[in-house]
Scaffold this motif. Structure first.
Motif, short mmCIF file in Angstrom:
data_model
loop_
_atom_site.label_atom_id
_atom_site.label_comp_id
_atom_site.label_asym_id
_atom_site.label_seq_id
_atom_site.Cartn_x
_atom_site.Cartn_y
_atom_site.Cartn_z
N TYR A 282 0.83 -1.21 0.00
CA TYR A 282 0.00 0.00 0.00
C TYR A 282 0.87 1.26 0.00
O TYR A 282 1.85 1.36 0.73
CB TYR A 282 -0.89 0.04 1.23
N THR A 324 -0.73 -1.17 -4.60
CA THR A 324 0.28 -0.93 -5.63
C THR A 324 1.08 -2.20 -5.86
O THR A 324 1.28 -2.99 -4.92
CB THR A 324 1.21 0.22 -5.21
N TRP A 326 4.77 -3.79 -7.29
CA TRP A 326 6.18 -3.50 -7.58
C TRP A 326 6.84 -4.78 -8.08
O TRP A 326 6.69 -5.84 -7.48
CB TRP A 326 6.88 -2.99 -6.32
N ILE A 333 6.67 -0.13 -11.35
CA ILE A 333 5.69 0.14 -10.30
C ILE A 333 4.35 0.41 -10.98
O ILE A 333 4.25 1.28 -11.86
CB ILE A 333 6.07 1.35 -9.44
N ALA A 335 0.20 1.20 -10.38
CA ALA A 335 -0.89 1.56 -9.47
C ALA A 335 -2.05 0.60 -9.68
O ALA A 335 -2.46 0.34 -10.82
CB ALA A 335 -1.34 2.99 -9.72
N THR A 338 -6.42 3.81 -7.36
CA THR A 338 -6.13 5.18 -7.80
C THR A 338 -7.13 6.12 -7.14
O THR A 338 -8.17 5.67 -6.63
CB THR A 338 -6.25 5.30 -9.32
#
Length: 869
Positions: A282, A324, A326, A333, A335, A338
């Motif tokens: 997060y 998110t 990664w 990265i 999202a 949003t």
């Protein structure tokens, strides 16, 4: 890293010589003795509840607990073949090792009790706050609190009973398959993460930080990766370490802010997918502190979607946190949540997520929101609309176990969206059966019977009222695999409570569904809607459903061992104390493991029968009528009517005779003292909750009176919460009842409509319009209905002596509701009492208050229903 071997001496003593008392199962004699007359001085000795907590993977052992009066709790460790039975002190963290050779728990004095299930011996270790078994069960790692600030890990070797220690530990995680620990160690100003091989006592440093902290460590499911949050000088870093190579990747707040302005890495635990390629975490919105006048004021604005307390909770837990992804190797990265679609739901191993905006259609005055529901490709960021204006109760939307399909219930049908081709099909369009749960009879959204999961990741499972349906993902085939409709039986799939769901790594875990294997066999529950008997069946390899057993009463808490050979379950009925049982599939037989409250079996606890009654609109209902113990057909008895909604099913719930109840009503306390008790079902019409209860309850009582067994002048009515509301309303409409008790009751619908449920920070409008009160619309559009169904509006008509009770800390139903009703009755000179319990909520938790309430209610009924002899 210095490793210390400590000289701990295990207490390898037979349990019969120790506190752990060995108890052999008694053999029940075949001779049936006459039932004894029960006396109330026995009430304090019975256990109030019995629960199954764990089963060993080989099915040879179970751990259960029993709760006794004054919340005294006993833990039992039992062999499922009945050969051994150990009594333990009140303990938590009950667990078996994966190899089924060991059991451990932590007592209230922070004492770790470790039991060898082969040798039937034990070892104990003091000052333990947490422990866990190694993956193969050969070791235990236990956090020992050596002082207020210092901790160490005790490493207990089950093979030779030696104990090692690691000092200055803050936390640890086991490798998922090996005897390797990932440990966080703090010394003065340095914090380290090490990988420690427990078997070979070898240490490997993975991370070192000076003047920093490490939080929320996550070990990947392969054991080859590690993710954690570190913090230094107020800045967070998300770290990923390859456990094999030791190569580390770091994501910093600076990198995040270059891509997502005004965001930083949150303190929440990161999650690693099973390919060790993706980390889900997060981000948290960073807001500069604003200079405000110091004040405790909370500003409520009518233009906000929700009232301010709920908006505050939403901002703190949802609006400012964005899921998110990664990818450490590439540095990408992505999202997921949003600002436009802030809420996300997914499993870490999936490449797609549900995203939506809870506030989009608010205010709607429902518990859950309606939203435009989207599916998002985490790799590409592409977002696709799945369903517009979709109600988001967790019964309405589900994600397939493989993440490739979304199912949702809308317009009384189940729909399936396939992500790969973007196609949506109506699964139930051409079927005659109704997949809507008509028993709820709520206003607003029509609830489905359910979608419990999938079969072999290819076929979706759906329920109608009676049966289980299998639907292919392309919509071309469907099959009803049970025949409950023809026999008035309800079939459902039983989820194995022995399964470990810790590694599913779900965000918003209401939506993902499990996968069932037809090859392994699927256990089904069966419920006879006419007799309320319960059964178990098995469906395997697409063959016909095979019945296993039928029992009187209810079956729940089902645990299945890893081989699928043993089914452990709980059984009960109002007159049958809880039992723990085992069904052996190989031997095709069921047997008793544990009988709670065995002493009660020698007493007559009453009998029961079902009554059928019909309303003026033709709706047929059922009630459960419980006879008094030692029933005399030549005598007329008083009757207690206990109400809520569909109460007849509660015939399958056991509660021992007791003077301490959290809502003050104990069924057996009355049936053992010359009372009939009636549990009627209620049918509701939208906009008429009180009137519906009145019609159903009076029809049920009228039917019971036809038998001539009940004295029509000695009938009492009792209910709590919504049942308290119904009770208060019914006595304002009829003098059928000689007395009544209304607990935590809503008495003024108009005032309650304009109140707040402080437990959930919601207005009560949702409950009135769209949920239990079933008004169907706002007060401002149907004022006469609100007044007509409000007890306080009709208080002048009450002639029935009414006992009201409530807790002064009740955040569910405002305690002033009871006060207002009492004051109305007092002003009119009616017979009433109010019990107002300080420091109690919607139900009573303090033993002394439970005893006072239960005794007062019983004496109140005695006063008004036993005065005629």
């Amino acid at each position: 890293m210095k490793l210390n071997r400590i000289g701990h001496k295990s207490k390898m003593v037979l349990a019969v010589q120790f506190f752990l008392a060995l108890i052999f199962m008694e053999v029940l004699g075949a001779q049936v003795s006459p039932k004894l007359q029960y006396t109330s001085n026995l009430n304090s000795q019975w256990s109030k509840d019995t629960n199954i907590h764990k089963i060993s993977s080989d099915g040879q052992w179970i751990a259960i607990s029993e709760v006794f009066p004054e919340n005294k709790r006993t833990v039992w460790l039992m062999a499922t073949d009945g050969s051994h039975k150990f009594q333990l002190p009140d303990s938590e963290s009950l667990n078996f090792s994966s190899n089924s050779q060991w059991f451990a728990c932590i007592g209230k004095g922070k004492e770790l009790i470790n039991i060898d299930l082969k040798k039937l011996s034990e070892s104990r270790y003091s000052d333990i706050s947490y422990y866990s078994f190694s993956p193969n069960g050969h070791f235990i790692a236990a956090i020992k609190e050596t002082s207020s600030n210092d901790k160490e890990i005790l490493l207990i070797n089950h093979r030779d009973q030696t104990v090692d220690s690691l000092k200055n530990v803050t936390k640890y995680e086991w490798h998922p398959t090996k005897n390797i620990l990932f440990v966080t160690i703090k010394k003065s100003d340095t914090i380290q993460i090490i990988q420690y091989d427990v078997l070979n006592r070898q240490t490997r440093k993975l991370f070192t930080e000076i003047n920093g902290t490490v939080e929320d460590m996550e070990v990947g499911s392969s054991g080859n990766s590690l993710a954690f949050i570190s913090s230094k000088d107020g800045n967070n870093r998300l770290n990923y370490v390859d456990g094999n190579s030791g190569v580390a990747h770091t994501l910093t707040d600076i990198i995040i802010q270059n891509k997502f302005l005004n965001f930083r890495i949150s303190d929440g635990k990161p999650n690693i997918d099973n390919r060790d390629k993706k980390i889900i975490f997060y981000l948290k919105a960073f807001k500069e502190p604003q200079n405000k006048l110091e004040s405790d004021v909370q500003v409520w604005d009518s233009s906000d979607p929700w009232i301010e307390p709920r908006m505050e909770m939403y901002r703190e837990q949802e609006e400012n946190y964005f899921l998110t992804a990664w990818y450490p190797e590439s540095g990408k990265i992505m999202a997921i949540g949003t600002p436009g679609l802030p809420t996300s739901a997914m499993r870490v191993n999936h490449d797609y997520a549900l995203v939506y905006d809870q506030l989009q259609y608010e205010p709607l005055y429902k518990f859950y929101s309606n939203v435009d529901l989207f599916v998002k490709n985490i790799n590409t960021g592409d977002t696709t609309l799945v369903s517009k204006n979709q109600y988001m109760n967790d019964n309405f939307v589900t994600i397939a176990p493989n993440g490739q399909h979304l199912s949702y219930f809308k317009n009384n049908h189940w729909w399936l969206y396939t992500i790969s081709n973007g196609q949506t099909i109506n699964l139930t369009n051409n079927l005659e059966q109704n997949f809507q749960n008509t028993h709820l009879q709520y206003a607003g959204d029509l609830f489905p019977w359910g979608n419990p999961g999938w079969i072999d990741n290819e076929t979706i499972i759906l329920y109608d009222e009676f049966d289980i349906w299998l639907m292919s993902a392309d919509g071309k085939s469907n099959e009803r695999i049970t025949r409950g409709r023809e026999t008035n039986n309800k079939y459902r799939i039983l989820k194995n409570q022995a399964q470990d769901f810790k590694n599913l790594q779900e965000f918003q875990p209401h939506f993902p569904t499990p996968n069932f294997s037809s090859k392994e066999g699927i256990i089904l529950s069966v419920f006879d809607n006419k007799t309320y008997k319960s059964g178990l069946s098995i469906w395997k390899d697409n063959h016909d459903i095979k019945p296993l057993l039928w029992v009187e009463g209810k079956i729940d808490q089902v645990f299945i061992d890893e081989s699928g050979e043993k089914i452990i379950f709980r059984q009960q009925r109002f007159d049958q104390p809880i039992t723990i049982n085992c069904f052996n599939l190989k031997k095709n037989r069921s047997y008793l493991i544990h009988q709670s409250n065995k002493g009660l079996l020698q007493y007559d606890l009453g009998t029961f029968e079902f009554i059928d009654y019909k309303l003026n609109n033709g709706i047929e209902l059922q009630g459960s009528l419980i006879y008094p113990s030692n029933y005399n057909p030549n005598k007329k008895y008083p009757l207690i009517v206990e109400i809520y909604e569909r109460e007849s099913f509660h015939i399958n719930n056991f509660e021992p005779p007791s003077d301490c109840m959290d809502i003050g009503f104990n069924l057996l306390k009355f049936t053992l003292n010359d009372y009939f008790v009636l549990l009627p079902d209620i049918s509701y019409a939208i906009g008429k909750p009180g009137i519906s209860a009145l019609n159903s309850v009076t029809a049920a009582v009228t039917k019971v009176l036809e038998s001539g067994e009940i004295d029509e002048d000695r009938i009492g009515l009792i209910g709590h919460s919504f049942g308290g509301y119904e009770t208060a309303f019914i006595v304002s409409q009829t003098n059928l009842f000689a007395t009544a008790v209304a607990g935590a009751a809503v008495t003024d619908l108009v005032n309650y409509y304009h109140d707040v449920n402080w437990e959930w920070n919601l207005t009560q409008m949702w409950r009135i319009e769209n949920q239990q009160f079933r008004m169907g619309d706002s007060f401002y559009k149907m004022k006469e209905n609100y007044y007509a169904n409000s007890p306080l509006t009709n208080v002048e008509q009450i002639t029935t002596p009414l006992l009201l009770w409530t807790g002064k800390n009740d955040t569910n139903v405002n305690w002033n509701q009871s006060v207002n009703m009492f004051l109305g009755l007092k002003r009119l000179g009616k017979k009433a009492q109010l019990l107002l319990y300080r420091d109690e909520g919607h139900t009573l938790q303090k033993t002394e208050n439970q005893q006072h309430l239960t005794t007062t209610i019983y004496n109140w009924m005695e006063t008004y229903l036993k005065k005629k002899t």
